[in-house]
Design an enzyme around this catalytic site. Structure first.
Site: not given
Ligand code: 5GP
Ligand code: ZN
Length: 112
Positions: A86, A7, A4, A99, A97
């Site tokens: 989401n 994580c 993850c 968020h 994970h």
């Molecule tokens: P989701 O689409 O799952 O709700 O949002 C995931 C978010 O995580 C996205 O806005 C993406 O830009 C962010 N994200 C993905 N990988 C990383 C990373 O390695 N570092 C950071 N700071 N943000 C990440």
């Molecule tokens: Zn995790």
């Protein structure tokens, strides 16, 4: 060893721009910001998504929710912010994970 990425961010194995940390939660800047301020707030314990919560995690979810305005204000969001969670493939969740997204910095358009 977990696969993850969030994580790994908590563990410091992947670098991030941390904005807040305590014993229960971690907050950091989104790598691909969708607003001038875009922060992700995550529990330190791995939870896949809202769909995977159990009743034993009520206090943690309440704690995270109460921390959101404080974290938003710490990033200069003194006039409101948007919170997004989401969930699952059809909800647009890319990282498995749980968020909270905090978005702000200017007036964000409505959904309509
Ligand atoms: P989701 O689409 O799952 O709700 O949002 C995931 C978010 O995580 C996205 O806005 C993406 O830009 C962010 N994200 C993905 N990988 C990383 C990373 O390695 N570092 C950071 N700071 N943000 C990440
Ligand atoms: Zn995790």
């Amino acid at each position: 060893m977990t696969d993850c990425i969030f994580c790994k961010i908590i563990a410091g194995d992947i670098p991030s721009s941390k904005v807040y940390e305590d014993d229960k939660i971690f907050a950091f800047k989104d790598i691909n910001p969708k607003a001038s301020v875009h922060v992700l707030v995550i529990p330190k314990t791995h939870i896949d998504s809202l769909d995977h919560l159990d009743h034993g995690q009520q206090d943690l979810m309440g704690y995270m929710t109460l921390k959101l305005p404080e974290i938003a204000r710490s990033q200069g969001l003194n006039n409101g912010f948007r919170t997004i969670i989401n969930t699952g493939p059809d909800g647009g969740q890319e990282v498995g994970h749980l968020h909270f997204h905090i978005l702000g910095g200017s007036k964000i358009p409505g959904f309509n």
